[in-house]
Design a protein around this motif. Structure first.
Motif, PDB file in Angstrom:
ATOM      1  N   TYR A  40      36.443  27.708  38.300  1.00  0.00           N
ATOM      2  CA  TYR A  40      36.192  28.675  37.236  1.00  0.00           C
ATOM      3  C   TYR A  40      34.693  28.830  37.001  1.00  0.00           C
ATOM      4  O   TYR A  40      34.000  27.860  36.693  1.00  0.00           O
ATOM      5  CB  TYR A  40      36.915  28.239  35.954  1.00  0.00           C
ATOM      6  CG  TYR A  40      38.377  28.004  36.226  1.00  0.00           C
ATOM      7  CD1 TYR A  40      39.195  29.074  36.576  1.00  0.00           C
ATOM      8  CD2 TYR A  40      38.923  26.729  36.214  1.00  0.00           C
ATOM      9  CE1 TYR A  40      40.528  28.876  36.894  1.00  0.00           C
ATOM     10  CE2 TYR A  40      40.253  26.519  36.532  1.00  0.00           C
ATOM     11  CZ  TYR A  40      41.049  27.594  36.872  1.00  0.00           C
ATOM     12  OH  TYR A  40      42.360  27.405  37.210  1.00  0.00           O
ATOM     13  N   ALA A  61      32.894  30.131  34.644  1.00  0.00           N
ATOM     14  CA  ALA A  61      32.332  29.807  33.334  1.00  0.00           C
ATOM     15  C   ALA A  61      32.062  28.310  33.201  1.00  0.00           C
ATOM     16  O   ALA A  61      31.036  27.908  32.637  1.00  0.00           O
ATOM     17  CB  ALA A  61      33.277  30.268  32.225  1.00  0.00           C
ATOM     18  N   ALA A  72      25.176  30.854  25.389  1.00  0.00           N
ATOM     19  CA  ALA A  72      25.955  31.735  26.253  1.00  0.00           C
ATOM     20  C   ALA A  72      26.975  30.929  27.048  1.00  0.00           C
ATOM     21  O   ALA A  72      28.153  31.318  27.165  1.00  0.00           O
ATOM     22  CB  ALA A  72      25.033  32.509  27.198  1.00  0.00           C
ATOM     23  N   CYS A 122      29.786  29.681  24.682  1.00  0.00           N
ATOM     24  CA  CYS A 122      30.697  30.756  24.261  1.00  0.00           C
ATOM     25  C   CYS A 122      31.594  31.208  25.397  1.00  0.00           C
ATOM     26  O   CYS A 122      32.795  31.424  25.192  1.00  0.00           O
ATOM     27  CB  CYS A 122      29.914  31.955  23.748  1.00  0.00           C
ATOM     28  SG  CYS A 122      29.176  31.663  22.167  1.00  0.00           S
ATOM     29  N   SER A 123      31.035  31.378  26.590  1.00  0.00           N
ATOM     30  CA  SER A 123      31.886  31.885  27.668  1.00  0.00           C
ATOM     31  C   SER A 123      32.922  30.823  28.057  1.00  0.00           C
ATOM     32  O   SER A 123      34.084  31.165  28.312  1.00  0.00           O
ATOM     33  CB  SER A 123      31.061  32.346  28.865  1.00  0.00           C
ATOM     34  OG  SER A 123      30.210  31.349  29.292  1.00  0.00           O
ATOM     35  N   GLY A 147      35.629  30.883  25.473  1.00  0.00           N
ATOM     36  CA  GLY A 147      36.530  32.006  25.691  1.00  0.00           C
ATOM     37  C   GLY A 147      37.573  31.682  26.753  1.00  0.00           C
ATOM     38  O   GLY A 147      38.767  31.941  26.572  1.00  0.00           O
ATOM     39  N   VAL A 148      37.102  31.066  27.860  1.00  0.00           N
ATOM     40  CA  VAL A 148      38.026  30.752  28.957  1.00  0.00           C
ATOM     41  C   VAL A 148      38.995  29.633  28.558  1.00  0.00           C
ATOM     42  O   VAL A 148      40.206  29.711  28.827  1.00  0.00           O
ATOM     43  CB  VAL A 148      37.226  30.380  30.228  1.00  0.00           C
ATOM     44  CG1 VAL A 148      38.137  29.873  31.313  1.00  0.00           C
ATOM     45  CG2 VAL A 148      36.464  31.592  30.727  1.00  0.00           C
ATOM     46  N   LEU A 190      40.041  28.854  25.590  1.00  0.00           N
ATOM     47  CA  LEU A 190      40.996  29.410  24.620  1.00  0.00           C
ATOM     48  C   LEU A 190      42.041  30.264  25.336  1.00  0.00           C
ATOM     49  O   LEU A 190      43.226  30.234  24.997  1.00  0.00           O
ATOM     50  CB  LEU A 190      40.226  30.259  23.614  1.00  0.00           C
ATOM     51  CG  LEU A 190      40.866  30.464  22.253  1.00  0.00           C
ATOM     52  CD1 LEU A 190      40.918  29.142  21.510  1.00  0.00           C
ATOM     53  CD2 LEU A 190      40.059  31.466  21.443  1.00  0.00           C
ATOM     54  N   LEU A 191      41.579  31.024  26.336  1.00  0.00           N
ATOM     55  CA  LEU A 191      42.504  31.864  27.108  1.00  0.00           C
ATOM     56  C   LEU A 191      43.556  31.002  27.799  1.00  0.00           C
ATOM     57  O   LEU A 191      44.754  31.313  27.760  1.00  0.00           O
ATOM     58  CB  LEU A 191      41.703  32.642  28.155  1.00  0.00           C
ATOM     59  CG  LEU A 191      42.505  33.580  29.025  1.00  0.00           C
ATOM     60  CD1 LEU A 191      42.527  34.964  28.415  1.00  0.00           C
ATOM     61  CD2 LEU A 191      41.954  33.642  30.427  1.00  0.00           C
ATOM     62  N   PHE A 192      43.115  29.885  28.424  1.00  0.00           N
ATOM     63  CA  PHE A 192      44.041  28.993  29.120  1.00  0.00           C
ATOM     64  C   PHE A 192      45.054  28.409  28.148  1.00  0.00           C
ATOM     65  O   PHE A 192      46.232  28.279  28.469  1.00  0.00           O
ATOM     66  CB  PHE A 192      43.278  27.840  29.780  1.00  0.00           C
ATOM     67  CG  PHE A 192      42.557  28.233  31.040  1.00  0.00           C
ATOM     68  CD1 PHE A 192      42.590  29.533  31.505  1.00  0.00           C
ATOM     69  CD2 PHE A 192      41.871  27.281  31.772  1.00  0.00           C
ATOM     70  CE1 PHE A 192      41.933  29.886  32.672  1.00  0.00           C
ATOM     71  CE2 PHE A 192      41.221  27.625  32.938  1.00  0.00           C
ATOM     72  CZ  PHE A 192      41.251  28.922  33.379  1.00  0.00           C
ATOM     73  N   ASP A 250      46.505  32.131  25.487  1.00  0.00           N
ATOM     74  CA  ASP A 250      46.891  33.476  25.905  1.00  0.00           C
ATOM     75  C   ASP A 250      47.750  33.484  27.163  1.00  0.00           C
ATOM     76  O   ASP A 250      48.768  34.153  27.207  1.00  0.00           O
ATOM     77  CB  ASP A 250      45.648  34.346  26.121  1.00  0.00           C
ATOM     78  CG  ASP A 250      44.794  34.434  24.867  1.00  0.00           C
ATOM     79  OD1 ASP A 250      45.349  34.294  23.773  1.00  0.00           O
ATOM     80  OD2 ASP A 250      43.579  34.643  24.992  1.00  0.00           O
TER      81      ASP A 250
END
Lengths: 158, 158
Positions: A44, A46, A100, A103-104, A107-108, A110-112, A115
């Motif tokens: 990944y 990020a 940066a 945060c990125s 985001g990833v 949290l997605l895993f 979402d």
């Protein structure tokens, strides 16, 4: 230079500055270590960027921590406009990069987790470690932001 | 207040300030519109946060753009320490939120495109629009950061 200026939290060549730099080094190293020990992070972008950015932060903070120790031992004064400008630019750049990266990666992570439910579907992913590493990166950023603001203040009052 | 201060780029109540605010409004609105028109964005936390954050930025910049127009029409002077402090705090907060939203969405968009190949696997996802929206969010942030720095400068020289 007045004595008042040396009392600023995180001013270069003081014990508080050294403490702030050590905290940055410690949290950045912990973030890199936790992420590097997590399974499958290298797939990944990020997370790889988080390691690169925290590595840069670690080198920068380590360098400045050594400089602080040197200044404290030899009682040298680091409040010179050229040096402080260099610290300000370096601190702002590393602070923006760290933020940066944090945060990125957040985001990833949290997605895993929420979402796409990768954490439940692929139990081999170390989701707990990703989250811990992101948390440590945010703490590193907090200390770097403190340094940046106080360095800017020192530069403004030189 | 000296005449020199009014010439700062983005100073409140000037044409350059109004132009900067309008650019922020325009790019934030474009970012929200592109993201809202993309398929399936609502399943991903980072993209919802991008819309929320850009919406906040839009409201804030629109309010300040109206204030700038009012000040220009009535020739009022907005350089008063309380007002400028309020602008500085608001600008810094919205700038940090916008940057966080842009970075986390960029992390997720990059993940979809390069790492997990969702864009190829699920052609119903509007990956191009996600990327465009993130780009617009970064441009919004650039203008907000310019405003923040110049507001800080105005406050420091009051």
């Amino acid at each position: 230079m007045t004595e008042r200026m040396k009392d600023f939290l995180g001013s270069p060549g003081t014990w508080s500055g050294f403490a702030l730099r050590s905290a940055q080094c410690g949290f950045a190293a912990a973030s890199v270590a936790v992420m590097a020990s997590a399974n499958g992070f290298s797939n990944y972008t990020a997370f790889c960027y988080l390691i690169a950015s925290m590595g840069l932060q670690l080198l920068w903070s380590l360098g400045l921590a050594c400089l602080d120790i040197y200044a404290l031992r030899t009682k040298r004064d680091l409040h010179n406009p050229v040096l402080v400008s260099l610290f300000v630019v370096g601190d702002w750049v590393t602070a923006i990069l760290s933020f940066a990266a944090a945060c990125s990666s957040a985001g990833v992570a949290l997605l895993f987790e929420k979402d796409v439910h990768f954490c439940r579907t692929f139990p081999q992913l170390s989701c707990g470690r990703y989250a811990l590493s992101v948390l440590l990166a945010f703490m590193t950023w907090t200390f770097t932001a403190t340094s940046s603001v106080s360095m800017f203040w020192v530069l403004a009052s030189l």
